[in-house]
Design a protein around this motif. Structure first.
Motif, PDB file in Angstrom:
ATOM      1  N   ASP A  45       0.824  -1.216   0.000  1.00 31.99           N
ATOM      2  CA  ASP A  45       0.000   0.000   0.000  1.00 31.99           C
ATOM      3  C   ASP A  45       0.855   1.261   0.000  1.00 31.99           C
ATOM      4  O   ASP A  45       0.590   2.195  -0.753  1.00 31.99           O
ATOM      5  CB  ASP A  45      -0.926  -0.009   1.214  1.00 31.99           C
TER       6      ASP A  45
ATOM      7  N   THR B  89       2.539   1.917  -3.358  1.00 30.47           N
ATOM      8  CA  THR B  89       1.665   1.969  -4.526  1.00 30.47           C
ATOM      9  C   THR B  89       2.055   3.065  -5.525  1.00 30.47           C
ATOM     10  O   THR B  89       2.034   2.821  -6.739  1.00 30.47           O
ATOM     11  CB  THR B  89       0.198   2.159  -4.082  1.00 30.47           C
TER      12      THR B  89
ATOM     13  N   ARG C 186      -0.040   5.357  -8.745  1.00 32.22           N
ATOM     14  CA  ARG C 186      -1.261   5.938  -8.180  1.00 32.22           C
ATOM     15  C   ARG C 186      -1.082   6.095  -6.681  1.00 32.22           C
ATOM     16  O   ARG C 186      -0.184   5.497  -6.078  1.00 32.22           O
ATOM     17  CB  ARG C 186      -2.472   5.060  -8.482  1.00 32.22           C
ATOM     18  N   SER C 187      -1.911   6.901  -6.058  1.00 37.34           N
ATOM     19  CA  SER C 187      -1.758   7.169  -4.634  1.00 37.34           C
ATOM     20  C   SER C 187      -2.103   5.937  -3.817  1.00 37.34           C
ATOM     21  O   SER C 187      -2.870   5.061  -4.241  1.00 37.34           O
ATOM     22  CB  SER C 187      -2.660   8.335  -4.215  1.00 37.34           C
ATOM     23  N   SER C 188      -1.529   5.861  -2.617  1.00 35.71           N
ATOM     24  CA  SER C 188      -1.775   4.735  -1.726  1.00 35.71           C
ATOM     25  C   SER C 188      -3.242   4.685  -1.332  1.00 35.71           C
ATOM     26  O   SER C 188      -3.908   5.723  -1.205  1.00 35.71           O
ATOM     27  CB  SER C 188      -0.909   4.856  -0.474  1.00 35.71           C
ATOM     28  N   LEU C 189      -3.726   3.475  -1.119  1.00 35.58           N
ATOM     29  CA  LEU C 189      -5.127   3.314  -0.750  1.00 35.58           C
ATOM     30  C   LEU C 189      -5.408   3.889   0.634  1.00 35.58           C
ATOM     31  O   LEU C 189      -6.423   4.544   0.852  1.00 35.58           O
ATOM     32  CB  LEU C 189      -5.495   1.828  -0.784  1.00 35.58           C
ATOM     33  N   VAL C 190      -4.504   3.664   1.571  1.00 35.56           N
ATOM     34  CA  VAL C 190      -4.714   4.125   2.946  1.00 35.56           C
ATOM     35  C   VAL C 190      -3.624   5.099   3.384  1.00 35.56           C
ATOM     36  O   VAL C 190      -3.915   6.155   3.955  1.00 35.56           O
ATOM     37  CB  VAL C 190      -4.753   2.927   3.928  1.00 35.56           C
TER      38      VAL C 190
ATOM     39  N   SER D  52      -1.745   7.390   2.166  1.00 37.67           N
ATOM     40  CA  SER D  52      -1.421   8.535   1.321  1.00 37.67           C
ATOM     41  C   SER D  52      -1.306   9.825   2.120  1.00 37.67           C
ATOM     42  O   SER D  52      -0.920  10.866   1.593  1.00 37.67           O
ATOM     43  CB  SER D  52      -2.489   8.705   0.233  1.00 37.67           C
TER      44      SER D  52
END
Length: 421
Positions: free
Chosen positions: A343, A346, A352-356, A358
């Motif tokens: 994550d 990422t 793309r930005s991290s899911l959690v 960021s």
């Protein structure tokens, strides 16, 4: 999942504790003191109670760290701990060592020696290892740095190595210089010095201590480290020596027993390497900023969760040793650590930005969730193992067994006939 199937419980009866302690300090100075200290404890006090009392003192020390320095800063960061705090850490650690040394003696005095005591003792030692690294990091003025991470890795590696060696040789080996004896007394001395002079004393360049700071080719070299950094480098050399010694002991034991392991013993060092690698990868993440966790107050809960995971890992190894089970290679926490690392990477891996993770809030959420999950997993392990062993052997964890009229040992029970842990 139960940690102790029936065949493992049956293996408990075959276990016998063996140890070798070659420490001169332990044998000729501390052991006479320990022999007198254990006599101060009544025979109705269970050995595990003594062990837990020692760990409680260390927890009390850790609470003072949280009270005075919750963000894990050192003097250089504006946090000045009272001298008495460092003195209390020294007293707490010394008493922990003392209680840890006499719990086995109390077990023999009360007829309570057995695999449960081995499990309980090593479990407390595993927790203490992480707590003392955090306390020593503050006392040595290391603060939020990779030096603290490195010191934790080295300390946990030494503990894992000793447990791995005991699994294959069948005995705990402590050399002339060992962590449980000389190592603990050294850290105790560090606490005392920090109490007298303050933690900043450890930042003094080693060349100044040796009066070599004016030697031209040395003054600007990498050798001009602080005392604290030199101390950790020397510990690294000590760890390397222990690796060689432990590997030699295991190899010798395997040849003497003429046993063929299902997996080469050296491969069973990899679980520690995998766990360490996943933590370091996560700590090195480029978002929100480079090494964000290391440089933030999150370092303390991150390392605490790592310590709990480690205690679970070596606890399963010790359990396999006392029950005669196969080596526990797989660790379920790898899944969570891998997801956390993926994550946070990422942006690098997938653009793309991290899911959690960021944002700072996201990183905080994952780190504290890891701490909670690690605590629950380890607490569950401790409870299930203690319950299964005491149930199978008919003993209590914190109560000395009584002999009936026929001379048989009975488990302690309450007024309703329920077994007391």
């Amino acid at each position: 999942m139960r940690y102790l199937p029936q065949e493992a419980l049956n293996g408990l009866s075959k276990y016998s504790y063996k140890s070798v302690d070659k420490s001169l300090l332990s044998n000729y100075v501390l052991n006479p003191y320990w022999n007198q200290l254990v006599k101060l404890w009544p025979l109705w006090v269970a050995p595990n109670t003594i062990t837990l009392s020692g760990l409680a003192l260390v927890f009390l020390n850790f609470l003072t760290l949280l009270a005075y320095d919750p963000s894990y800063l050192c003097e250089r960061g504006g946090v000045v701990l009272p001298s008495w705090v460092y003195y209390s850490w020294a007293i707490g650690l010394f008493l922990y060592q003392s209680f840890d040394a006499i719990d086995g003696k109390q077990a023999r005095r009360t007829g309570m020696a057995g695999p449960l005591g081995e499990m309980f003792d090593h479990g407390c030692d595993a927790i203490n290892t992480t707590l003392e690294v955090l306390l020593a990091g503050q006392a040595l003025n290391l603060g939020r740095s990779w030096w603290v991470v490195a010191s934790l890795i080295a300390s946990l590696a030494a503990f894992y190595l000793t447990t791995w060696e005991e699994y294959y040789t069948g005995q705990l080996f402590l050399g002339v210089i060992s962590g449980p004896v000389e190592g603990i007394l050294l850290i105790t001395s560090i606490f005392v010095v920090s109490g007298i002079h303050g933690p900043s004393i450890w930042d003094t360049p080693i060349l100044r201590v040796l009066h070599l700071e004016n030697v031209g080719f040395l003054s600007n070299s990498v050798l001009n480290l602080g005392i604290n950094e030199v101390f950790l480098v020397l510990c690294g050399f000590g760890l390397a020596f222990n690796v060689v010694t432990s590997c030699a002991n295991v190899t010798r034991s395997m040849k003497q027993k003429r046993t063929t392991a299902t997996r080469p013993p050296l491969l069973n060092l990899l679980p520690f390497v995998v766990t360490m690698g996943l933590h370091v990868v996560w700590l090195s993440a480029p978002t929100p900023t480079k090494s964000f966790i290391v440089q933030s107050p999150l370092l303390l809960p991150f390392l605490a969760s790592w310590g709990l995971q480690f205690a679970h890992q070596v606890g399963r190894m010790i359990l396999a040793h006392v029950t005669g089970q196969g080596f526990p290679w797989w660790d379920s926490t790898w899944i969570w650590l891998s997801l956390a690392s993926i994550d946070v990477y990422t942006p690098v891996l997938f653009g793309r930005s991290s899911l959690v993770q960021s944002s700072v809030t996201g990183v905080q959420l994952v780190v504290y969730s890891t701490l909670v999950i690690s605590f629950i997993l380890y607490a569950r392990f401790v409870y299930l193992v203690i319950w299964d062993i005491t149930e199978h052997m008919g003993i209590a964890c914190f109560t000395v067994r009584k002999k009936d009229s026929q001379g048989h040992w009975n488990a302690a029970v309450d007024a309703k006939g329920k077994k007391i842990l």
